[in-house]
Design a protein around this motif. Structure first.
Motif, PDB file in Angstrom:
ATOM      1  N   CYS A 120       0.816  -1.215   0.000  1.00 42.87           N
ATOM      2  CA  CYS A 120       0.000   0.000   0.000  1.00 42.87           C
ATOM      3  C   CYS A 120       0.849   1.265   0.000  1.00 42.87           C
ATOM      4  N   GLY A 121       2.164   1.110   0.086  1.00 48.30           N
ATOM      5  CA  GLY A 121       3.065   2.254   0.136  1.00 48.30           C
ATOM      6  C   GLY A 121       4.109   2.071   1.216  1.00 48.30           C
ATOM      7  N   ASP A 122       5.121   2.894   1.195  1.00 50.48           N
ATOM      8  CA  ASP A 122       6.204   2.795   2.173  1.00 50.48           C
ATOM      9  C   ASP A 122       5.826   3.487   3.477  1.00 50.48           C
ATOM     10  N   ILE A 123       6.168   2.827   4.588  1.00 49.64           N
ATOM     11  CA  ILE A 123       5.912   3.385   5.915  1.00 49.64           C
ATOM     12  C   ILE A 123       7.231   3.425   6.678  1.00 49.64           C
ATOM     13  N   PRO A 124       7.905   4.581   6.704  1.00 50.39           N
ATOM     14  CA  PRO A 124       9.140   4.700   7.489  1.00 50.39           C
ATOM     15  C   PRO A 124       8.821   4.994   8.952  1.00 50.39           C
ATOM     16  N   ILE A 125       9.524   4.320   9.845  1.00 48.83           N
ATOM     17  CA  ILE A 125       9.272   4.444  11.284  1.00 48.83           C
ATOM     18  C   ILE A 125      10.574   4.829  11.976  1.00 48.83           C
ATOM     19  N   ALA A 126      10.591   5.988  12.620  1.00 45.02           N
ATOM     20  CA  ALA A 126      11.740   6.407  13.407  1.00 45.02           C
ATOM     21  C   ALA A 126      11.700   5.667  14.745  1.00 45.02           C
ATOM     22  N   LEU A 127      12.727   4.873  15.029  1.00 45.67           N
ATOM     23  CA  LEU A 127      12.734   4.017  16.213  1.00 45.67           C
ATOM     24  C   LEU A 127      13.288   4.744  17.436  1.00 45.67           C
ATOM     25  N   LYS A 128      12.724   4.420  18.600  1.00 43.95           N
ATOM     26  CA  LYS A 128      13.136   5.038  19.864  1.00 43.95           C
ATOM     27  C   LYS A 128      14.184   4.143  20.526  1.00 43.95           C
ATOM     28  N   LEU A 218       0.227  -0.031  14.470  1.00 42.01           N
ATOM     29  CA  LEU A 218       0.473   1.321  13.995  1.00 42.01           C
ATOM     30  C   LEU A 218      -0.803   2.126  14.203  1.00 42.01           C
ATOM     31  N   VAL A 219      -0.703   3.204  14.961  1.00 43.97           N
ATOM     32  CA  VAL A 219      -1.872   4.008  15.327  1.00 43.97           C
ATOM     33  C   VAL A 219      -2.073   5.092  14.263  1.00 43.97           C
ATOM     34  N   TYR A 220      -3.238   5.062  13.597  1.00 47.81           N
ATOM     35  CA  TYR A 220      -3.492   6.055  12.543  1.00 47.81           C
ATOM     36  C   TYR A 220      -4.414   7.180  13.008  1.00 47.81           C
ATOM     37  N   LYS A 221      -4.942   7.055  14.241  1.00 46.66           N
ATOM     38  CA  LYS A 221      -5.784   8.092  14.825  1.00 46.66           C
ATOM     39  C   LYS A 221      -5.696   7.955  16.341  1.00 46.66           C
ATOM     40  N   PHE A 232       7.599   2.185  20.599  1.00 49.08           N
ATOM     41  CA  PHE A 232       9.012   2.112  20.200  1.00 49.08           C
ATOM     42  C   PHE A 232       9.315   2.834  18.896  1.00 49.08           C
ATOM     43  N   GLY A 233       8.320   3.539  18.332  1.00 51.94           N
ATOM     44  CA  GLY A 233       8.593   4.262  17.100  1.00 51.94           C
ATOM     45  C   GLY A 233       7.500   5.244  16.755  1.00 51.94           C
ATOM     46  N   THR A 234       7.794   6.094  15.777  1.00 51.74           N
ATOM     47  CA  THR A 234       6.817   7.075  15.298  1.00 51.74           C
ATOM     48  C   THR A 234       6.818   7.098  13.770  1.00 51.74           C
ATOM     49  N   ILE A 235       5.634   7.373  13.221  1.00 54.11           N
ATOM     50  CA  ILE A 235       5.431   7.400  11.775  1.00 54.11           C
ATOM     51  C   ILE A 235       5.315   8.845  11.315  1.00 54.11           C
ATOM     52  N   ASP A 236       5.905   9.160  10.175  1.00 46.27           N
ATOM     53  CA  ASP A 236       5.828  10.528   9.667  1.00 46.27           C
ATOM     54  C   ASP A 236       4.524  10.741   8.895  1.00 46.27           C
ATOM     55  N   ALA A 237       4.342  11.955   8.375  1.00 40.20           N
ATOM     56  CA  ALA A 237       3.098  12.313   7.692  1.00 40.20           C
ATOM     57  C   ALA A 237       2.849  11.445   6.459  1.00 40.20           C
ATOM     58  N   ALA A 238       3.901  11.116   5.718  1.00 42.59           N
ATOM     59  CA  ALA A 238       3.740  10.284   4.522  1.00 42.59           C
ATOM     60  C   ALA A 238       3.259   8.884   4.903  1.00 42.59           C
ATOM     61  N   GLY A 239       3.806   8.338   5.979  1.00 44.22           N
ATOM     62  CA  GLY A 239       3.374   7.026   6.443  1.00 44.22           C
ATOM     63  C   GLY A 239       1.936   7.033   6.918  1.00 44.22           C
ATOM     64  N   LEU A 240       1.528   8.114   7.564  1.00 48.97           N
ATOM     65  CA  LEU A 240       0.142   8.224   8.034  1.00 48.97           C
ATOM     66  C   LEU A 240      -0.834   8.279   6.866  1.00 48.97           C
ATOM     67  N   LYS A 241      -0.425   8.858   5.741  1.00 52.32           N
ATOM     68  CA  LYS A 241      -1.296   8.873   4.561  1.00 52.32           C
ATOM     69  C   LYS A 241      -1.535   7.456   4.048  1.00 52.32           C
ATOM     70  N   VAL A 242      -0.506   6.626   4.125  1.00 47.28           N
ATOM     71  CA  VAL A 242      -0.658   5.230   3.719  1.00 47.28           C
ATOM     72  C   VAL A 242      -1.647   4.521   4.642  1.00 47.28           C
ATOM     73  N   LEU A 243      -1.500   4.743   5.958  1.00 50.24           N
ATOM     74  CA  LEU A 243      -2.417   4.127   6.924  1.00 50.24           C
ATOM     75  C   LEU A 243      -3.844   4.617   6.723  1.00 50.24           C
ATOM     76  N   ASP A 244      -3.989   5.888   6.405  1.00 50.23           N
ATOM     77  CA  ASP A 244      -5.328   6.444   6.184  1.00 50.23           C
ATOM     78  C   ASP A 244      -5.993   5.778   4.983  1.00 50.23           C
TER      79      ASP A 244
END
Length: 274
Positions: A120-128, A218-221, A232-244
């Protein structure tokens, strides 16, 4: 006086915890069932062969594990929107398992990114990394082994809480790497008022302490949940569009908790150090 909103959040949390507890009980029952099956396997095989040779063997009723959803017949299925995702890449899920958590091999002072290349698209996750070193180290290990490649994201919730759950090679919510991880980072500053904000990536567990494995959500809302799941991580705006996009396609039951209608497959998971 408890407000209607507080009560709704409380009910959502309780529902999520009950679902996790049912999965734990299902795992226990599965172990018992498999033991019984092994003891009578010889008899079953002989009987099956006899039935097959006399053209009596049919499909029978297919049972599902607790928490799994049965698929309705084609005539009963409601019309669905077109699948917003591509076909999965060629390949199959690897059957891998380990007896214990991998030894620490990451640099806990460095930054790491988990890249999910999905259908569905790339989802980059910045890890903590420093806040959840055991979890990040495990994902670095599992991704390096190809553990997540070609796996389905098996669960989408669209009511009460809003998450996409992935990381199970079985695709049933019952799978794991064979070891468990300690809970980490449960006092993360981002978890305010028992809410996991949109963009959070956290570990799924059985509802008990220190039972995380490979499944994550992955929490989209913004979702009302108690701080019991390692963030343990966060998704950027581009990744959230994929989840949406995945969320808008809905889930299979129509009840707000089931398999995603979209074909969500992780073609490749990669952890990189920056």
């Amino acid at each position: 006086m408890v407000s209607q909103e507080q009560r709704r959040r409380q009910l959502a949390r309780e529902k999520f915890l009950r679902q996790q507890q049912r999965r734990t009980e299902a795992r226990r029952k599965a172990r018992v069932r498999n033991s019984a099956i092994a003891s009578v396997l010889g008899v079953i095989v002989i009987g099956a062969v006899a039935l097959y040779t006399t053209h009596v063997l049919g499909d029978g009723d297919k049972k599902t594990d607790a928490g799994a959803k049965t698929t309705p017949s084609a005539s009963a299925s409601p019309s669905k929107a077109p699948d917003p995702c591509r076909k999965p890449a060629a390949g199959s899920v690897k059957k891998l398992s380990w007896k214990k958590e991998p030894a620490m091999s990451i640099d806990t002072s460095a930054k790491y990114t988990l890249d999910l290349a999905t259908t569905c698209g790339d989802i980059p996750i910045a890890l903590k990394t420093s806040a959840a070193p055991h979890t990040v180290n495990s994902f670095d290990f599992l991704a390096g082994k190809g553990y997540f490649d070609h796996t389905k994201c098996h669960r989408l919730t669209t009511q009460g809480i809003y998450v996409l759950q992935c990381g199970d090679p079985q695709g049933t919510g019952m799978g794991g790497p064979g070891y468990t991880l300690p809970d980490e980072n449960l006092k993360d500053a981002g978890l305010k008022k028992n809410t996991y904000p949109a963009g959070t990536v956290a570990m799924a567990n059985t509802g008990q302490k220190h039972t995380g494995g490979s499944q994550f959500f992955l929490v989209y809302k913004d979702s009302p949940l108690p701080p019991q799941y390692t963030p343990f991580g966060t998704i950027d705006a581009a990744g959230l569009k994929v989840l949406d996009k995945i969320a808008k396609a809905g889930e299979s039951t129509g009840q707000g908790d089931g398999a995603p209608n979209a074909t969500v497959v992780i073609n490749k998971a990669t952890v990189t150090k920056s």
